[in-house]
Design a protein around this motif. Sequence first.
Motif, PDB file in Angstrom:
ATOM      1  N   ALA A 147      -9.027  -1.765   9.019  1.00  0.00           N
ATOM      2  CA  ALA A 147      -9.086  -3.071   8.358  1.00  0.00           C
ATOM      3  C   ALA A 147      -8.029  -3.185   7.262  1.00  0.00           C
ATOM      4  O   ALA A 147      -7.357  -4.214   7.139  1.00  0.00           O
ATOM      5  CB  ALA A 147     -10.482  -3.310   7.782  1.00  0.00           C
ATOM      6  N   LYS A 148      -7.867  -2.141   6.493  1.00  0.00           N
ATOM      7  CA  LYS A 148      -6.851  -2.142   5.427  1.00  0.00           C
ATOM      8  C   LYS A 148      -5.465  -2.320   6.040  1.00  0.00           C
ATOM      9  O   LYS A 148      -4.664  -3.144   5.583  1.00  0.00           O
ATOM     10  CB  LYS A 148      -6.931  -0.840   4.634  1.00  0.00           C
ATOM     11  CG  LYS A 148      -5.942  -0.764   3.505  1.00  0.00           C
ATOM     12  CD  LYS A 148      -6.099   0.531   2.719  1.00  0.00           C
ATOM     13  CE  LYS A 148      -5.134   0.514   1.562  1.00  0.00           C
ATOM     14  NZ  LYS A 148      -4.565   1.801   1.260  1.00  0.00           N
ATOM     15  N   GLY A 149      -5.191  -1.565   7.093  1.00  0.00           N
ATOM     16  CA  GLY A 149      -3.898  -1.678   7.764  1.00  0.00           C
ATOM     17  C   GLY A 149      -3.708  -3.026   8.425  1.00  0.00           C
ATOM     18  O   GLY A 149      -2.597  -3.561   8.451  1.00  0.00           O
ATOM     19  N   GLY A 203       4.843  -7.587   7.500  1.00  0.00           N
ATOM     20  CA  GLY A 203       5.671  -7.825   8.681  1.00  0.00           C
ATOM     21  C   GLY A 203       6.011  -6.582   9.478  1.00  0.00           C
ATOM     22  O   GLY A 203       6.962  -6.593  10.265  1.00  0.00           O
ATOM     23  N   GLN A 204       5.223  -5.532   9.332  1.00  0.00           N
ATOM     24  CA  GLN A 204       5.500  -4.275  10.029  1.00  0.00           C
ATOM     25  C   GLN A 204       4.850  -4.283  11.413  1.00  0.00           C
ATOM     26  O   GLN A 204       3.810  -3.665  11.631  1.00  0.00           O
ATOM     27  CB  GLN A 204       4.978  -3.105   9.201  1.00  0.00           C
ATOM     28  CG  GLN A 204       5.682  -2.956   7.867  1.00  0.00           C
ATOM     29  CD  GLN A 204       5.140  -1.774   7.102  1.00  0.00           C
ATOM     30  OE1 GLN A 204       5.217  -0.629   7.585  1.00  0.00           O
ATOM     31  NE2 GLN A 204       4.596  -2.023   5.929  1.00  0.00           N
ATOM     32  N   LYS A 205       5.485  -4.963  12.335  1.00  0.00           N
ATOM     33  CA  LYS A 205       4.904  -5.151  13.671  1.00  0.00           C
ATOM     34  C   LYS A 205       4.583  -3.834  14.370  1.00  0.00           C
ATOM     35  O   LYS A 205       3.474  -3.667  14.894  1.00  0.00           O
ATOM     36  CB  LYS A 205       5.839  -5.988  14.536  1.00  0.00           C
ATOM     37  CG  LYS A 205       5.312  -6.228  15.939  1.00  0.00           C
ATOM     38  CD  LYS A 205       6.274  -7.054  16.762  1.00  0.00           C
ATOM     39  CE  LYS A 205       5.777  -7.233  18.180  1.00  0.00           C
ATOM     40  NZ  LYS A 205       6.717  -8.038  18.975  1.00  0.00           N
ATOM     41  N   ASP A 206       5.519  -2.911  14.419  1.00  0.00           N
ATOM     42  CA  ASP A 206       5.284  -1.654  15.135  1.00  0.00           C
ATOM     43  C   ASP A 206       4.112  -0.884  14.533  1.00  0.00           C
ATOM     44  O   ASP A 206       3.278  -0.345  15.255  1.00  0.00           O
ATOM     45  CB  ASP A 206       6.538  -0.778  15.146  1.00  0.00           C
ATOM     46  CG  ASP A 206       7.651  -1.355  16.014  1.00  0.00           C
ATOM     47  OD1 ASP A 206       7.360  -2.224  16.873  1.00  0.00           O
ATOM     48  OD2 ASP A 206       8.814  -0.946  15.835  1.00  0.00           O
ATOM     49  N   ALA A 207       4.031  -0.841  13.214  1.00  0.00           N
ATOM     50  CA  ALA A 207       2.928  -0.147  12.546  1.00  0.00           C
ATOM     51  C   ALA A 207       1.614  -0.897  12.761  1.00  0.00           C
ATOM     52  O   ALA A 207       0.557  -0.273  12.926  1.00  0.00           O
ATOM     53  CB  ALA A 207       3.226   0.016  11.056  1.00  0.00           C
ATOM     54  N   TRP A 208       1.659  -2.243  12.781  1.00  0.00           N
ATOM     55  CA  TRP A 208       0.457  -3.047  13.010  1.00  0.00           C
ATOM     56  C   TRP A 208      -0.075  -2.793  14.419  1.00  0.00           C
ATOM     57  O   TRP A 208      -1.278  -2.605  14.611  1.00  0.00           O
ATOM     58  CB  TRP A 208       0.784  -4.519  12.799  1.00  0.00           C
ATOM     59  CG  TRP A 208      -0.405  -5.416  12.681  1.00  0.00           C
ATOM     60  CD1 TRP A 208      -1.202  -5.564  11.579  1.00  0.00           C
ATOM     61  CD2 TRP A 208      -0.924  -6.291  13.676  1.00  0.00           C
ATOM     62  NE1 TRP A 208      -2.191  -6.486  11.848  1.00  0.00           N
ATOM     63  CE2 TRP A 208      -2.045  -6.946  13.125  1.00  0.00           C
ATOM     64  CE3 TRP A 208      -0.552  -6.586  14.980  1.00  0.00           C
ATOM     65  CZ2 TRP A 208      -2.797  -7.869  13.829  1.00  0.00           C
ATOM     66  CZ3 TRP A 208      -1.295  -7.521  15.689  1.00  0.00           C
ATOM     67  CH2 TRP A 208      -2.406  -8.149  15.120  1.00  0.00           C
TER      68      TRP A 208
END
Length: 144
Positions: free
Chosen positions: A13-15, A23-28
């Motif tokens: 949830a935090k992430g 805007g960190q698509k790959d990490a999201w």
Amino acid sequence: MATPTRQQILEWAKGYVELWNSGQKDAWVANWKKIAPGGFKMLDPVGTPPKSDFVGCCVKPFDLFQPMTQFYVDPSTMFVCANEIAWVMANTFTKDGQSVVMKSIEVYRFGDDGSVEIRTHYDVPENADPVAGELFESYLPGHD
């Protein structure tokens, strides 16, 4: 895969919010795949046809919404019960210097098979809405 623990759900949830807002698509996407590598079912919002694939549930919405949308979840509205998390999300949409905040109630149920079912509740903006109307017409073509 075992059902995610409370701590794993809270970390996800935090992430979910932080990675989206930055805007960190790959990490999201990686955050999602870590907690829910199995099947997806999403009713967004409830009453619309379900979406059922990872790209349609996570990747395409990120590409469409993230550039003009920020998330905020008041911690007092977040509840983790067993394998589910629910919250009230404040979605701030910004277009041409104008912003509008739309709230949604969101429930995520994680399965022991790595699956997730997502159910959201919100009023879909009218197509004529100057900030979010066009965005939702792309996301939910022909919505009422």
